[in-house]
Design a protein around this motif. Structure first.
Motif, PDB file in Angstrom:
ATOM      1  N   UNK A 100      -6.636  14.288  -0.320  1.00  0.00           N
ATOM      2  CA  UNK A 100      -6.029  12.820   0.257  1.00  0.00           C
ATOM      3  C   UNK A 100      -5.964  11.941  -0.710  1.00  0.00           C
ATOM      4  N   UNK A 101      -4.896  11.879  -0.606  1.00  0.00           N
ATOM      5  CA  UNK A 101      -4.954   9.995  -1.238  1.00  0.00           C
ATOM      6  C   UNK A 101      -4.900   9.155  -0.587  1.00  0.00           C
ATOM      7  N   UNK A 102      -6.081   7.978  -0.369  1.00  0.00           N
ATOM      8  CA  UNK A 102      -6.612   7.087   0.454  1.00  0.00           C
ATOM      9  C   UNK A 102      -6.991   6.281  -0.646  1.00  0.00           C
ATOM     10  N   UNK A 103      -6.004   5.026   0.209  1.00  0.00           N
ATOM     11  CA  UNK A 103      -6.126   3.940  -0.011  1.00  0.00           C
ATOM     12  C   UNK A 103      -6.616   2.865   0.970  1.00  0.00           C
ATOM     13  N   UNK A 104      -7.996   1.899   0.812  1.00  0.00           N
ATOM     14  CA  UNK A 104      -8.022   0.756   1.246  1.00  0.00           C
ATOM     15  C   UNK A 104      -7.924  -0.054   0.996  1.00  0.00           C
ATOM     16  N   UNK A 105      -7.241  -1.171   1.586  1.00  0.00           N
ATOM     17  CA  UNK A 105      -6.384  -3.176   1.824  1.00  0.00           C
ATOM     18  C   UNK A 105      -7.319  -3.380   3.200  1.00  0.00           C
ATOM     19  N   UNK A 106      -7.525  -4.934   2.968  1.00  0.00           N
ATOM     20  CA  UNK A 106      -8.248  -5.640   4.072  1.00  0.00           C
ATOM     21  C   UNK A 106      -7.285  -7.346   3.959  1.00  0.00           C
ATOM     22  N   UNK A 107      -8.105  -8.155   4.336  1.00  0.00           N
ATOM     23  CA  UNK A 107      -7.407  -9.052   3.923  1.00  0.00           C
ATOM     24  C   UNK A 107      -8.767 -10.218   3.689  1.00  0.00           C
ATOM     25  N   UNK A 108      -8.962 -11.492   3.153  1.00  0.00           N
ATOM     26  CA  UNK A 108     -10.355 -12.572   3.139  1.00  0.00           C
ATOM     27  C   UNK A 108     -10.057 -13.136   4.491  1.00  0.00           C
ATOM     28  N   UNK A 109      -8.769 -13.361   4.345  1.00  0.00           N
ATOM     29  CA  UNK A 109      -8.076 -14.186   5.580  1.00  0.00           C
ATOM     30  C   UNK A 109      -7.443 -13.975   6.315  1.00  0.00           C
ATOM     31  N   UNK A 110      -7.323 -14.550   7.748  1.00  0.00           N
ATOM     32  CA  UNK A 110      -6.481 -13.509   8.900  1.00  0.00           C
ATOM     33  C   UNK A 110      -4.648 -13.743   7.861  1.00  0.00           C
ATOM     34  N   UNK A 111      -3.802 -12.425   8.654  1.00  0.00           N
ATOM     35  CA  UNK A 111      -3.038 -12.509   8.900  1.00  0.00           C
ATOM     36  C   UNK A 111      -2.149 -13.919   9.744  1.00  0.00           C
ATOM     37  N   UNK A 112      -2.792 -13.666  10.586  1.00  0.00           N
ATOM     38  CA  UNK A 112      -2.301 -15.072  11.678  1.00  0.00           C
ATOM     39  C   UNK A 112      -2.596 -16.136  11.330  1.00  0.00           C
ATOM     40  N   UNK A 113      -3.759 -16.548  10.020  1.00  0.00           N
ATOM     41  CA  UNK A 113      -3.650 -17.667   9.636  1.00  0.00           C
ATOM     42  C   UNK A 113      -2.467 -18.006   8.262  1.00  0.00           C
ATOM     43  N   UNK A 114      -2.704 -17.318   7.668  1.00  0.00           N
ATOM     44  CA  UNK A 114      -2.240 -16.922   6.368  1.00  0.00           C
ATOM     45  C   UNK A 114      -1.303 -15.658   5.956  1.00  0.00           C
ATOM     46  N   UNK A 132      -0.053   6.358  -7.766  1.00  0.00           N
ATOM     47  CA  UNK A 132      -0.488   7.060  -7.427  1.00  0.00           C
ATOM     48  C   UNK A 132      -0.389   9.241  -7.846  1.00  0.00           C
ATOM     49  N   UNK A 133      -1.409   9.797  -8.134  1.00  0.00           N
ATOM     50  CA  UNK A 133      -0.581  11.213  -8.376  1.00  0.00           C
ATOM     51  C   UNK A 133      -2.013  12.329  -8.439  1.00  0.00           C
ATOM     52  N   UNK A 134      -2.527  11.522  -7.656  1.00  0.00           N
ATOM     53  CA  UNK A 134      -3.636  11.812  -7.250  1.00  0.00           C
ATOM     54  C   UNK A 134      -4.513  11.761  -6.224  1.00  0.00           C
ATOM     55  N   UNK A 135      -5.670  13.156  -5.821  1.00  0.00           N
ATOM     56  CA  UNK A 135      -6.536  12.283  -4.510  1.00  0.00           C
ATOM     57  C   UNK A 135      -7.245  11.885  -5.276  1.00  0.00           C
ATOM     58  N   UNK A 136      -7.808  11.114  -3.831  1.00  0.00           N
ATOM     59  CA  UNK A 136      -9.080  10.312  -4.795  1.00  0.00           C
ATOM     60  C   UNK A 136      -9.073   9.365  -3.083  1.00  0.00           C
ATOM     61  N   UNK A 137     -10.537   8.688  -3.619  1.00  0.00           N
ATOM     62  CA  UNK A 137     -10.608   7.195  -2.562  1.00  0.00           C
ATOM     63  C   UNK A 137     -10.589   5.917  -3.304  1.00  0.00           C
ATOM     64  N   UNK A 138      -9.321   4.708  -2.740  1.00  0.00           N
ATOM     65  CA  UNK A 138      -9.080   4.290  -4.123  1.00  0.00           C
ATOM     66  C   UNK A 138      -9.340   1.989  -2.992  1.00  0.00           C
ATOM     67  N   UNK A 139      -8.995   1.491  -3.623  1.00  0.00           N
ATOM     68  CA  UNK A 139      -8.956   0.224  -3.177  1.00  0.00           C
ATOM     69  C   UNK A 139      -8.355  -0.870  -3.909  1.00  0.00           C
ATOM     70  N   UNK A 140      -7.897  -1.443  -3.512  1.00  0.00           N
ATOM     71  CA  UNK A 140      -5.880  -2.325  -3.312  1.00  0.00           C
ATOM     72  C   UNK A 140      -6.820  -3.220  -2.770  1.00  0.00           C
ATOM     73  N   UNK A 141      -7.241  -4.697  -3.813  1.00  0.00           N
ATOM     74  CA  UNK A 141      -7.491  -5.774  -2.928  1.00  0.00           C
ATOM     75  C   UNK A 141      -7.255  -6.962  -4.253  1.00  0.00           C
TER      76      UNK A 141
END
Length: 162
Positions: A100-114, A132-141
């Motif tokens: 599968x193609x998996x991208x992890x993301x998140x936030x350093x500051x809560x959405x509720x604050x900013x 992305x055209x390929x399977x793998x594990x990625x991070x977008x931050x």
């Protein structure tokens, strides 16, 4: 456009302030994701699991995440995850040899604050997974996107780098 599953595991992205307790807690219903998704002209399936700060995640939690991914018919999956152990979870998922193609993301500051940073990170992850055209594990931050082995949290600068 790809059919995308968003799995929300908690993390700072989903933290909200509880004035009664005087502390932040995880919004396990992921209202932040619902708000962002409601503004976009695309549809997502959102699944809420675990509901923890990533520092409190265990390998049992990661196994639950892996099971959710494995049982999904989605090939493209975005994971909203806490930034402190995002790399640990990414490596755990990579070891599972998922097709599968998996991208992890998140936030350093809560959405509720900013809401800007959380929205920008989710938007970057969405654009990245569509490109992305390929399977793998990625991070977008923080505007940085790449294979999980290359994108790292720089704790001294408070941001992710390549």
């Amino acid at each position: 456009m790809k059919k995308i599953l968003i799995i929300s595991t908690g993390g700072t992205f989903n933290k909200v302030y509880d004035p009664i307790k005087g502390e932040f807690s995880i919004d396990e219903a992921s209202h932040a994701l619902e708000q962002i998704a409601s503004k976009w002209l695309c549809e997502f399936k959102i699944v809420n699991i675990i509901g923890k700060d990533s520092l409190d995640m265990t390998n049992h939690d990661r196994l639950e995440l892996l099971a959710t991914i494995s049982h999904s018919d989605h090939h493209a999956i975005l994971i909203v995850h806490g930034t402190d152990t995002m790399d640990v979870t990414a490596e755990y998922l990579a070891d599972a040899d998922l097709e599968k193609c998996i991208v992890l993301t998140g936030a350093m500051v809560p959405y509720s604050i900013d809401p800007v940073e959380a929205t920008a990170n989710l938007s970057s992850a969405y654009g990245y997974i569509n490109a992305l055209g390929q399977e793998g594990i990625y991070i977008a931050m923080n505007g940085v996107m790449g294979p999980y082995e290359k994108v790292k949290k720089d704790r001294t600068k408070g941001r992710f780098t390549l």
